[in-house]
Write a protein that holds these residues in place. Structure first.
Motif, PDB file in Angstrom:
ATOM      1  N   ILE A 253      -9.158 -48.115 -30.281  1.00 36.56           N
ATOM      2  CA  ILE A 253      -8.068 -48.132 -29.310  1.00 36.56           C
ATOM      3  C   ILE A 253      -8.245 -49.278 -28.337  1.00 36.56           C
ATOM      4  CG2 ILE A 253      -7.078 -46.887 -27.345  1.00 36.56           C
ATOM      5  CD1 ILE A 253      -7.555 -44.301 -28.884  1.00 36.56           C
ATOM      6  N   VAL A 254      -9.468 -49.453 -27.841  1.00 34.31           N
ATOM      7  CA  VAL A 254      -9.737 -50.550 -26.903  1.00 34.31           C
ATOM      8  C   VAL A 254      -9.487 -51.895 -27.578  1.00 34.31           C
ATOM      9  CG1 VAL A 254     -11.536 -51.727 -25.589  1.00 34.31           C
ATOM     10  CG2 VAL A 254     -11.357 -49.235 -25.495  1.00 34.31           C
ATOM     11  N   GLN A 255      -9.946 -52.038 -28.816  1.00 31.30           N
ATOM     12  CA  GLN A 255      -9.739 -53.294 -29.541  1.00 31.30           C
ATOM     13  C   GLN A 255      -8.258 -53.582 -29.737  1.00 31.30           C
ATOM     14  OE1 GLN A 255     -12.064 -52.595 -33.087  1.00 31.30           O
ATOM     15  NE2 GLN A 255     -13.887 -53.599 -32.246  1.00 31.30           N
ATOM     16  N   GLU A 256      -7.474 -52.551 -30.051  1.00 32.39           N
ATOM     17  CA  GLU A 256      -6.043 -52.738 -30.253  1.00 32.39           C
ATOM     18  C   GLU A 256      -5.363 -53.114 -28.934  1.00 32.39           C
ATOM     19  OE1 GLU A 256      -2.184 -52.922 -31.766  1.00 32.39           O
ATOM     20  OE2 GLU A 256      -4.159 -53.098 -32.694  1.00 32.39           O
ATOM     21  N   GLU A 257      -5.777 -52.469 -27.848  1.00 34.24           N
ATOM     22  CA  GLU A 257      -5.200 -52.797 -26.548  1.00 34.24           C
ATOM     23  C   GLU A 257      -5.521 -54.236 -26.150  1.00 34.24           C
ATOM     24  OE1 GLU A 257      -3.374 -50.729 -24.101  1.00 34.24           O
ATOM     25  OE2 GLU A 257      -2.927 -49.832 -26.025  1.00 34.24           O
ATOM     26  N   LEU A 258      -6.735 -54.680 -26.437  1.00 35.63           N
ATOM     27  CA  LEU A 258      -7.130 -56.056 -26.106  1.00 35.63           C
ATOM     28  C   LEU A 258      -6.428 -57.071 -27.002  1.00 35.63           C
ATOM     29  CD1 LEU A 258     -10.980 -55.589 -25.548  1.00 35.63           C
ATOM     30  CD2 LEU A 258      -9.226 -55.939 -23.807  1.00 35.63           C
TER      31      LEU A 258
ATOM     32  N   ASN B 220      -3.146 -66.748 -27.278  1.00 33.79           N
ATOM     33  CA  ASN B 220      -3.184 -67.076 -28.705  1.00 33.79           C
ATOM     34  C   ASN B 220      -1.864 -66.795 -29.420  1.00 33.79           C
ATOM     35  OD1 ASN B 220      -5.834 -67.864 -28.483  1.00 33.79           O
ATOM     36  ND2 ASN B 220      -6.690 -65.943 -29.223  1.00 33.79           N
ATOM     37  N   PHE B 221      -0.972 -66.027 -28.787  1.00 34.18           N
ATOM     38  CA  PHE B 221       0.301 -65.693 -29.417  1.00 34.18           C
ATOM     39  C   PHE B 221       1.322 -66.802 -29.154  1.00 34.18           C
ATOM     40  CE2 PHE B 221      -1.361 -61.301 -28.995  1.00 34.18           C
ATOM     41  CZ  PHE B 221      -1.218 -60.891 -30.314  1.00 34.18           C
TER      42      PHE B 221
ATOM     43  N   LEU C 282       6.057 -53.638 -20.564  1.00 30.38           N
ATOM     44  CA  LEU C 282       5.870 -53.901 -19.135  1.00 30.38           C
ATOM     45  C   LEU C 282       4.858 -55.018 -18.900  1.00 30.38           C
ATOM     46  CD1 LEU C 282       5.769 -50.222 -17.805  1.00 30.38           C
ATOM     47  CD2 LEU C 282       7.615 -51.877 -17.485  1.00 30.38           C
ATOM     48  N   ARG C 283       3.796 -55.016 -19.681  1.00 28.35           N
ATOM     49  CA  ARG C 283       2.724 -55.988 -19.473  1.00 28.35           C
ATOM     50  C   ARG C 283       3.119 -57.397 -19.911  1.00 28.35           C
ATOM     51  NH1 ARG C 283      -2.224 -52.142 -21.757  1.00 28.35           N
ATOM     52  NH2 ARG C 283      -2.166 -50.640 -20.035  1.00 28.35           N
TER      53      ARG C 283
END
Length: 264
Positions: free
Chosen positions: A80-85, A92-93, A122-123
């Motif tokens: 979950i943390v990896q996906e959020e990061l 990079n996007f 939102l972010r």
């Protein structure tokens, strides 16, 4: 006994008690002897040992299960943390990849956590677009006190939840429900060639079309105004224009309609 009791009158029930004691004692010893000679104590002892062994094995199994569960939960937390990061905003996007990521997050808004897709929206928003989002769900992004204007602190998770409710409600009458997978339409993305304008000043404009997954019919044209974040150059959404071509939502061909009312 006669000497010790000479001159004393002994009640008759004393003799009855003595007789009972004399009669019970052999039986009592016989009872004890029978129990002692039987195999029952060994059987009871064996049951206790087996029961203890089974209980110990059960406790060991429970400990193993708890360890496996903890390991899986730890692995899930890391994922979950990896996906959020991994999710935007991130330098990079590219501009197109940002749009794809935002729309993909909205299409699966509860993966990997509740309202995660709406938090991504939102972010990835500039302050201008965040104010527009807040305004669209009835939340003021600022307030005044007697001394000065202050930004109102609004918990992101509450705003994300409210945004989710707004986008998912009444899919038959809500033209934006398509973005969260509600309603009768499934779409695929289409980025027309040449409809990406980079103004080389930290801003750009990208056209993204939503087409019917089965028929390839044009459903919606969106225009994304993006702006790079000052600190790292990551693309953020500054506004989105929405032109709907579905009969039940189209106000008129060629008429542009704003997805959310923008505020200055």
């Amino acid at each position: 006994l006669t000497m010790s009791m000479k001159g004393m009158r002994i009640p008759s029930y004393y003799w009855l008690i003595l007789a009972l004691i004399a009669g019970i004692t052999p039986c009592h010893h016989a009872f004890i002897t029978t129990i002692g000679a039987s195999s029952t104590p060994k059987k009871i002892k064996a049951n206790v040992v087996v029961s203890y062994s089974q209980k110990k094995k059960k406790n060991d199994d429970d400990d193993d299960d708890d360890g496996i569960l903890r390991e899986r939960l730890d692995r899930l937390r890391i994922e979950i943390v990896q996906e959020e990061l991994r999710r935007p905003p991130h330098p990079n996007f590219t501009a197109r990849e940002l749009i794809e990521e935002v729309l993909e997050a909205l299409l699966h808004p509860y993966d990997p956590l509740p309202d995660a897709g709406f938090r991504t929206m939102l972010r990835t928003a500039t302050q201008k677009w965040r104010r527009a989002i807040f305004h669209s769900i009835g939340i003021s992004s600022s307030s005044r006190n007697k001394n000065k204007k202050t930004e109102m602190v609004v918990r992101e998770d509450l705003v994300a939840s409210a945004l989710g409710v707004a986008m998912e409600r009444l899919p038959q009458k809500n033209q934006f429900a398509i973005l969260v997978g509600e309603g009768d339409y499934e779409y695929i993305l289409d980025f027309p060639v040449g409809n990406h304008l980079d103004y080389e000043d930290g801003t750009c404009w990208v056209e993204c079309r939503l087409r019917d997954k089965e028929t390839n019919q044009l459903l919606v044209i969106t225009g994304w105004a993006l702006r790079q974040r000052d600190e790292d150059g990551a693309w953020l959404v500054d506004s989105i224009d929405w032109q709907d071509f579905r009969d039940e939502f189209r106000p008129g061909i060629g008429r542009e309609e704003s997805w959310m009312e923008q505020t200055s």
